[in-house]
Write a protein that holds these residues in place. Structure first.
Motif, short mmCIF file in Angstrom:
data_model
loop_
_atom_site.label_atom_id
_atom_site.label_comp_id
_atom_site.label_asym_id
_atom_site.label_seq_id
_atom_site.Cartn_x
_atom_site.Cartn_y
_atom_site.Cartn_z
N TRP A 506 0.80 -1.39 -0.08
CA TRP A 506 -0.03 -0.05 -0.01
C TRP A 506 0.80 1.29 -0.10
O TRP A 506 0.58 2.19 -0.65
CB TRP A 506 -0.98 -0.06 1.30
N ILE A 507 2.04 1.25 0.71
CA ILE A 507 2.73 2.44 0.83
C ILE A 507 3.74 2.69 -0.36
O ILE A 507 3.66 3.77 -1.01
CB ILE A 507 3.85 2.26 2.10
N ALA A 508 4.21 1.55 -0.82
CA ALA A 508 4.83 1.73 -2.37
C ALA A 508 3.93 2.23 -3.37
O ALA A 508 4.18 3.05 -4.16
CB ALA A 508 5.40 0.19 -2.50
N GLY A 509 2.59 1.63 -3.36
CA GLY A 509 1.52 2.07 -4.40
C GLY A 509 1.45 3.47 -4.19
O GLY A 509 1.32 4.27 -5.24
N LEU A 510 0.96 4.21 -3.00
CA LEU A 510 0.91 5.64 -2.69
C LEU A 510 1.95 6.42 -3.08
O LEU A 510 1.80 7.40 -3.48
CB LEU A 510 0.65 5.65 -1.17
N TYR A 511 3.28 5.95 -2.92
CA TYR A 511 4.37 6.70 -3.39
C TYR A 511 5.10 6.58 -4.58
O TYR A 511 5.81 7.31 -4.91
CB TYR A 511 5.36 6.69 -2.25
N HIS A 512 4.53 5.60 -5.51
CA HIS A 512 5.47 5.18 -6.70
C HIS A 512 5.50 6.56 -7.70
O HIS A 512 6.48 6.63 -8.43
CB HIS A 512 4.87 3.98 -7.30
N ASP A 513 4.54 7.13 -7.83
CA ASP A 513 4.33 8.42 -8.74
C ASP A 513 4.46 9.75 -8.01
O ASP A 513 4.19 10.77 -8.77
CB ASP A 513 3.31 8.47 -9.59
#
Length: 893
Positions: A506-513
């Motif tokens: 979830w965190i990686a998805g939130l921050y990827h872009d």
């Protein structure tokens, strides 16, 4: 429509009524003066618009001018008596007219018999057409209005907003009395019909404010959503002004500002569209976005294009308006239409309860007394999936108290623990984060996310703003957890349940872009932000490193799969070294699939799925074997050849003929293909015998292998221009090539395999269609002197509005003794065939190709050699090839 702290003041400098009357008196025909007056009014309005005048003065000013002109036109005709009146209805009835808005008129008769007025009505309507007014008109009696309004909600809606332009006012008053809520369309029935109408309208736009080319009138958050609030409120309250809704508690002042500012901005955009296109245009097409951005004073910066800045402002306004529309209509439904209904209430804790299936605050002071409740509410919804949503009065409380989320709030351990509890809840985290974004909480708690709200990249590839894409990615991740995901996303659906800590994804998805729009590498910037988030929220150093690594490398797996030769063991070994372990690989795979799927609905297809599945599988094998024990090329060839040999022997193939055929094939052939493909191709070649016609084998994915594309294998004499001819023939068939593997035997026979998809990005499975493709390719490729011409279909409209520079990079691939050419160019029909012709001109042999179409541009990789099979090392030759590709493929600006 309802107005906000605004009164239009009649402006004689726009249209001098008395001077016009005097001019008419001296003319034999009134048509020319009316035409000139209309031109003059519009010219003055346009001049003021360009000078930055208040848009409300222009929109209402045009309506005021038309009122005067139509009243004077009415006077030019002889009316038998006072039994007819001229009314403005709809948008014109609200006193709003853009340059090419519909001028909707109602000719209202007191009685059903129109015979006494027929001649005058015909003459009047004809006169309006003659002077150049594009009107929409209806002729109805009072009885007609009541009958038609009762049968159709659109008619009653239109007649809610009327003004008398000429004739007796008492006719309009009589009509309004007939249409009163105690006679027809009471407020609850009207509201239900209009709400269903809005649901259908939003559905046509995928229930999203985020479109590359939005309709500023009809898309969610557009002008229709503003009008919807006015219609419902007017039908129930009978009010004419938004201020009255504030006084009545239906709206508050901050909401009123959102509404009025959003309307003013959309009016500016709509006026500009009408003025620039000289027609009633409500679609904010690429054709116009750049021009309007420049007209509004936006300028390119190193970080963002002017058009991106303009569109960010657009998306922020419509997002706020869509959220306000949702909340106000829900409030209307709950607090007004169903206020007396007894709803079951279930307490959750001291602060929240469930009422009628929706969560609500138990006190109006809950967020002021306990600011942590701003996050607790979303955690409760994640923990209680039976909660359908948030009640409108609580949404309003959230909006009114979100300003409390500041640096001190973010640094509070209690709040950090609540946010992490949400991510670890196991519920529908994606839905709660979307709600947090909708209510303006997520961007407050994560300011770096707030900076990305409404941020659009001006291309055809990224069709959503950064925040919308990110939330769609999280929705995709949640979707992988559902049983039905196993059909379309079998690998991701399996891996999602094996990841040790889902909150890290979830965190990686939130921050990827999240680093986009700031200048610099967004992956690097996002990795830094993600690391800071993890440290602030108390994650272990190991988990922090994993999240930061995922964000920094979130594009890597897709790039390797689509641009590198993943049949090459060296490529697999290099990627395995980058990944390091199976856990990282699994996290990265799930994130990559979600990222592709959420970027563009057309981007995820069977071929991309098969590439990623193959890369994941081969990398996992390499990791399990150990990075210190990579599979050597000779071992790979030996294993593949041995397995294919056993399979052919098991089906009774003539192994002597197989061995003779394989003697003419180099090692690269056994690196490029899986054993099953080699068996399929070998059997086809042996069965084809001595026929001189090209052998065309087509293999569609089976139902139990839904992923992948349709494989087209071509075995024929090796001749110049074969790749260009094949690409042109496939273009004629409406096929897109996504992968090409080119092999030539020692006796100059080709073994070329293409992965193709149809124009919808799907594999071809229909047997008749496959046979049609086979016949066409045989016919087109059997005579090199008769190769098909390059397709010259028109370039789609959208592609013409993007200036994609053609870029060619050339580097060496020493392990495979070939040259790697990467091409970025504007997409167009027949592009691959043109590339093939250039290769032929330059005496270049193609051994493989990776084809990726990303919106308006292609990013293709070609593995090439000279005719003798040697890499292109001569700088002069490389430069000539580069210049020729740029010359042919660049679209003139």
């Amino acid at each position: 429509m309802l107005l906000h702290h605004y009164r239009f003041v009649p402006d004689d400098s726009l249209f001098a009524v008395e001077a016009f009357r005097a001019e008419l008196a001296g003319e034999r025909s009134p048509i020319a003066p009316f035409k000139a007056a209309l031109r003059g009014i519009q010219a003055r309005l346009d001049e003021r618009f360009r000078a930055g005048a208040d848009i409300r003065d222009l929109v209402h000013g045009r309506a005021w001018c038309l009122d005067r002109l139509l009243a004077i036109a009415w006077e030019q005709h002889a009316w038998p008596d006072d039994g007819v009146a001229l009314l403005a209805v709809g948008g014109y009835g609200r006193g709003e007219l853009h340059p090419h808005s519909d001028i909707d008129l109602l000719l209202l008769l007191e009685h059903d018999d129109d015979e006494p007025y027929r001649e005058a009505l015909t003459a009047f309507i004809t006169f309006l057409w003659d002077i150049g007014l594009e009107i929409g008109h209806s002729v109805r009696s009072l009885a007609d209005c009541e009958r038609e309004a009762e049968a159709d909600v659109t008619v009653i809606t239109n007649l809610l907003e009327t003004r008398t332009l000429a004739g007796p006012e008492h006719l309009r008053e009589a009509m309004q009395a007939q249409l009163a809520t105690d006679r027809l369309w009471p407020a609850d029935r009207f509201f239900e019909a209009k709400w269903q109408e809005q649901i259908s309208r939003h559905y046509r736009y995928n229930n999203s404010e985020y479109h590359l080319e939005p309709n500023i009138k009809s898309s969610p958050g557009g002008l229709r959503d503003i009008q919807m609030i006015g219609w419902v409120a007017k039908r129930h309250f009978g009010t004419q002004r938004y201020e009255d809704l504030v006084a009545g508690g239906f709206m508050n002042d901050p909401e009123l500002r959102i509404l009025s500012q959003g309307q003013a901005f959309l009016w500016q955009v709509r006026y500009a569209l009408h003025m620039l296109t000289d027609r009633a245009e409500d679609r904010l097409l690429f054709d116009h976005q750049r021009t309007i951005a420049e007209l509004f004073g936006y300028r390119d910066t190193p970080e963002r294009l002017a058009v991106e800045q303009f569109m960010k402002r657009y998306y922020r306004h419509v997002t706020a308006l869509a959220g306000l529309n949702d909340m106000l209509l829900q409030h209307f439904d709950e607090a007004i239409l169903h206020a007396g209904e007894a709803l079951t209430t279930v307490p959750l804790n001291e602060r929240f309860e469930i009422k009628g299936g929706y969560i609500q605050a138990r006190s109006r002071h809950v967020f002021r007394r306990r600011p942590s409740a701003l996050l607790e509410l979303f955690l409760l919804m994640a923990e209680h999936p039976e909660i359908e949503g948030v009640r409108a009065d609580t949404i309003r409380l959230i909006r009114d108290h979100r300003h409390q989320i500041d640096d001190l709030y973010r640094d509070d351990l209690r709040h950090q623990s609540l946010f992490m509890a949400l991510l670890r809840s196991g519920g529908n985290v994606a839905r709660q984060l979307r709600r947090m974004n909708r209510y303006g909480v997520l961007g407050k708690y994560l300011p770096e996310f707030g900076q990305a709200v409404g941020l659009m990249q001006h291309d055809l590839f990224h069709i959503y703003t950064v925040d919308a894409h990110t939330l769609r990615l999280l929705k995709c991740i949640h979707g992988f957890r559902k049983p039905e995901a196993k059909e379309e996303f079998p690998v991701a659906a399996n891996l999602i349940h094996q990841l040790p800590k889902l909150e890290l994804l979830w965190i990686a998805g939130l921050y990827h872009d999240i680093g986009k729009g700031r200048g610099g590498d967004h992956s690097t910037l996002g990795a830094r932000d993600a690391e800071a988030f993890c440290e602030r929220h108390g994650l272990s150093s190991r988990d922090t490193r994993l999240v930061s690594w995922l964000v920094e490398h979130h594009l890597m797996m897709s790039m390797v799969a689509q641009k590198r030769d993943i049949t090459d063991p060296d490529v697999i070994a290099e990627f395995a070294r980058l990944v390091g372990d199976e856990t990282r690989l699994d996290y990265l795979y799930v994130l990559t699939v979600a990222d592709i799927t959420a970027t563009n609905p057309t981007l995820w297809n069977g071929w991309r799925a098969s590439l990623l599945r193959q890369l994941h599988s081969e990398t996992k094998r390499a990791l399990r074997r150990g990075l210190e024990n990579p599979l050597e090329r000779d071992d790979w060839v030996r294993e593949t050849r041995s397995e294919a040999h056993s399979l052919l022997a098991s089906v009774g193939a003539d192994m002597a003929r197989v061995d003779r055929l394989w003697e003419s094939l180099g090692e690269d052939y056994f690196l490029q293909y899986a054993p099953s493909e080699i068996v399929w191709q070998t059997q086809g070649i042996l069965d084809h015998g001595d026929s001189q016609l090209p052998l065309i084998l087509i293999n569609a994915p089976t139902d139990d292998m839904a992923e992948g594309g349709t494989k087209v294998f071509i075995h024929t004499r090796s001749v110049d221009d074969l790749f260009a001819a094949t690409a042109a023939a496939m273009d004629q068939l409406g096929l897109s090539i996504h992968d090409a593997r080119i092999a030539t035997s020692s006796n100059d026979w080709t073994l070329n395999t293409f992965i193709v998809l149809d124009d919808h990005g799907q594999a071809i499975r229909d047997r008749e269609r496959i046979e049609e493709i086979r016949r066409h390719l045989v016919e087109e490729l059997d005579d090199p002197d008769d190769y098909p011409q390059i397709v010259t279909r028109h370039t789609p409209r959208q592609l013409k509005h993007f200036r994609v520079p053609t870029e060619v990079s050339i580097e060496q691939d020493p392990a495979n003794e070939r040259t790697l050419l990467e091409l970025v160019a504007p997409d167009r029909p027949g592009l691959l065939a043109r590339v093939g012709r250039i290769f032929m001109e330059q005496d270049i042999a193609l051994s493989a190709a990776k084809i990726a179409t990303l919106g308006e541009r292609v990013e293709d990789v070609f593995f090439i050699t000279d005719k003798a099979g040697a890499p292109l090392t001569d700088p002069g030759r490389q430069q000539r090839l580069r210049e020729r590709l740029i010359e042919v493929l660049a679209i003139p600006g």
